[in-house]
Design a protein around this motif. Sequence first.
Motif, PDB file in Angstrom:
ATOM      1  N   THR A 153       0.810  -1.218   0.000  1.00 39.08           N
ATOM      2  CA  THR A 153       0.000   0.000   0.000  1.00 39.08           C
ATOM      3  C   THR A 153       0.839   1.262   0.000  1.00 39.08           C
ATOM      4  OG1 THR A 153      -0.101   0.068   2.423  1.00 39.08           O
ATOM      5  CG2 THR A 153      -1.828  -1.173   1.273  1.00 39.08           C
ATOM      6  N   GLY A 154       2.140   1.142   0.314  1.00 41.03           N
ATOM      7  CA  GLY A 154       2.977   2.317   0.488  1.00 41.03           C
ATOM      8  C   GLY A 154       2.849   2.856   1.899  1.00 41.03           C
ATOM      9  N   THR A 155       3.415   4.031   2.138  1.00 40.76           N
ATOM     10  CA  THR A 155       3.368   4.625   3.469  1.00 40.76           C
ATOM     11  C   THR A 155       3.332   6.142   3.319  1.00 40.76           C
ATOM     12  OG1 THR A 155       4.431   4.653   5.637  1.00 40.76           O
ATOM     13  CG2 THR A 155       5.879   4.725   3.723  1.00 40.76           C
ATOM     14  N   GLY A 156       3.265   6.848   4.441  1.00 37.42           N
ATOM     15  CA  GLY A 156       3.235   8.307   4.396  1.00 37.42           C
ATOM     16  C   GLY A 156       1.835   8.849   4.511  1.00 37.42           C
ATOM     17  N   HIS A 157       1.586  10.016   3.896  1.00 33.50           N
ATOM     18  CA  HIS A 157       0.301  10.697   3.986  1.00 33.50           C
ATOM     19  C   HIS A 157      -0.111  11.226   2.619  1.00 33.50           C
ATOM     20  CE1 HIS A 157       2.120  10.982   8.022  1.00 33.50           C
ATOM     21  NE2 HIS A 157       0.878  10.837   8.455  1.00 33.50           N
ATOM     22  N   ILE A 158      -1.425  11.313   2.405  1.00 29.87           N
ATOM     23  CA  ILE A 158      -1.973  11.913   1.185  1.00 29.87           C
ATOM     24  C   ILE A 158      -3.134  12.813   1.584  1.00 29.87           C
ATOM     25  CG2 ILE A 158      -1.307  10.031  -0.356  1.00 29.87           C
ATOM     26  CD1 ILE A 158      -4.219   9.025  -0.148  1.00 29.87           C
ATOM     27  N   THR A 159      -3.549  13.661   0.669  1.00 26.04           N
ATOM     28  CA  THR A 159      -4.703  14.517   0.904  1.00 26.04           C
ATOM     29  C   THR A 159      -5.845  14.077  -0.005  1.00 26.04           C
ATOM     30  OG1 THR A 159      -3.295  16.388   1.490  1.00 26.04           O
ATOM     31  CG2 THR A 159      -5.568  16.871   0.885  1.00 26.04           C
ATOM     32  N   ILE A 160      -7.006  13.782   0.611  1.00 25.65           N
ATOM     33  CA  ILE A 160      -8.186  13.364  -0.138  1.00 25.65           C
ATOM     34  C   ILE A 160      -9.291  14.392   0.108  1.00 25.65           C
ATOM     35  CG2 ILE A 160      -7.547  10.932  -0.002  1.00 25.65           C
ATOM     36  CD1 ILE A 160      -9.605  10.598   2.226  1.00 25.65           C
ATOM     37  N   ALA A 161     -10.504  14.094  -0.357  1.00 26.09           N
ATOM     38  CA  ALA A 161     -11.608  15.050  -0.220  1.00 26.09           C
ATOM     39  C   ALA A 161     -11.909  15.388   1.230  1.00 26.09           C
ATOM     40  CB  ALA A 161     -12.857  14.480  -0.899  1.00 26.09           C
ATOM     41  N   HIS A 162     -11.566  14.484   2.142  1.00 25.41           N
ATOM     42  CA  HIS A 162     -11.859  14.697   3.560  1.00 25.41           C
ATOM     43  C   HIS A 162     -10.658  15.222   4.335  1.00 25.41           C
ATOM     44  CE1 HIS A 162     -15.815  12.816   3.221  1.00 25.41           C
ATOM     45  NE2 HIS A 162     -15.231  11.912   2.447  1.00 25.41           N
ATOM     46  N   GLY A 163      -9.574  15.569   3.640  1.00 24.01           N
ATOM     47  CA  GLY A 163      -8.409  16.116   4.321  1.00 24.01           C
ATOM     48  C   GLY A 163      -7.209  15.192   4.246  1.00 24.01           C
ATOM     49  N   ARG A 164      -6.240  15.428   5.127  1.00 28.28           N
ATOM     50  CA  ARG A 164      -4.986  14.670   5.124  1.00 28.28           C
ATOM     51  C   ARG A 164      -5.168  13.369   5.906  1.00 28.28           C
ATOM     52  NH1 ARG A 164       0.404  15.187   7.811  1.00 28.28           N
ATOM     53  NH2 ARG A 164       1.997  14.867   6.198  1.00 28.28           N
ATOM     54  N   VAL A 165      -4.755  12.268   5.293  1.00 28.00           N
ATOM     55  CA  VAL A 165      -4.900  10.954   5.922  1.00 28.00           C
ATOM     56  C   VAL A 165      -3.624  10.154   5.711  1.00 28.00           C
ATOM     57  CG1 VAL A 165      -7.409  10.885   5.626  1.00 28.00           C
ATOM     58  CG2 VAL A 165      -5.921   9.945   3.836  1.00 28.00           C
ATOM     59  N   SER A 166      -3.479   9.106   6.512  1.00 30.45           N
ATOM     60  CA  SER A 166      -2.344   8.199   6.369  1.00 30.45           C
ATOM     61  C   SER A 166      -2.597   7.216   5.232  1.00 30.45           C
ATOM     62  CB  SER A 166      -2.119   7.428   7.671  1.00 30.45           C
ATOM     63  OG  SER A 166      -1.817   8.295   8.738  1.00 30.45           O
TER      64      SER A 166
END
Length: 396
Positions: A153-166
């Motif tokens: 799945t990878g790691t880190g953080h991304i930003t989606i429609a609901h905000g920043r998530v892991s």
Amino acid sequence: MPRIAYFDCLSGISGDMTLGALVDLGADVTAIEAAVRSMGLPELSITAEIVKKCGFRAIHVKVGHPDEHAHRHLHHIHEMIDRATEVDETAKDLAKKIFQEVAVAEAKVHNSTLEKVHFHEVGAVDSIADIVGTAVAFGILGIERVAASPVPTGTGHITIAHGRVSVPAPATADILRGVPIAPSDIEAELTTPTGAAILKATSESFGAMPGMTIQSIGYGAGTRDLPGQANVLRVLLGELTENHGGIAGVEADRAVVLETNIDDSTAEQLADCAERLLAAGALDVFQTPCTMKKGRAGIVFSVIAPPSRVGLIEQIIFQHTSSIGIRRHSVDRHKLIRRSETIETKYGPVRGKVMTLPSGQTRLTIEDDDARALASANQTTTTEIRREATQVWMQS
């Protein structure tokens, strides 16, 4: 022999990577474009180009469409699929099944219902095109069965429609429940909700490549470049072969059995260790009573593990039991073909496994955790949940 596609997800999976690999295998991109446009998307375009990722050739698929700001519900997408004149019923059913996996996960993550949950990224035109296009490509290529590798799945953080998530994003993580996850320290979203849903809806098993005769190989490219590895999805297409025991349609793989004899750990310690082992990727953990030296009652503590997890499994056993030595040996396994399925009952969604017998008949096993949770929430019994789920499944 059945025609099977094996998804090698070294760099994860997304909708465009999947569609690119299927186009590389021979699915006509023009036919796919016509099918998706018939959903009421006349201005949509789907193009495929050859690219290189870390020196390896792959197909990158791009979906073009006018800007839009629609937030679709599941019934909106079903309506689009139903009115598609260039999509056959088998492909329509598969596309709906993939969207269902996303809807169930989104509803759970947002404490909503299937009717009310909004599709955000997966409701966008490009994701709709990836999913319906994949379903159409399956029919073009004659794919009857799917197997896949463990999924990074990878790691880190991304930003989606609901905000920043892991990473993995909440919906992706929920879709991948029950799917083996491959470790990866790449700081990127390797597996998207669309890719996870495609695998969850189609793959009958996750692990090593099954016995098959490879006929063609397709490579689908992701958009970004990854450090140290090609960002591609490899799909191998061919026919299942008879396994070592001569039984067609039964999967074969290898596992490692680890055993240790214990007479001085408490039952509580062993139960705790078993939970930790299963969480770490063990395939099964069990205890067998035995009589040890000096006539002491003890147990044989046994773990079945995938070869890639042996080191971690041994470390957990040594740390959480009184074991001072572990035996291990490799074994060949034969397994019934299976797939995960979510069944919508009047009590709520319940997960199950559908097993295919060598005769071609199928049988359903309901996930006990889901049955207990629904029984508790609806003040009924697990027997009633299983009866209702089985009845709905048989009718569908």
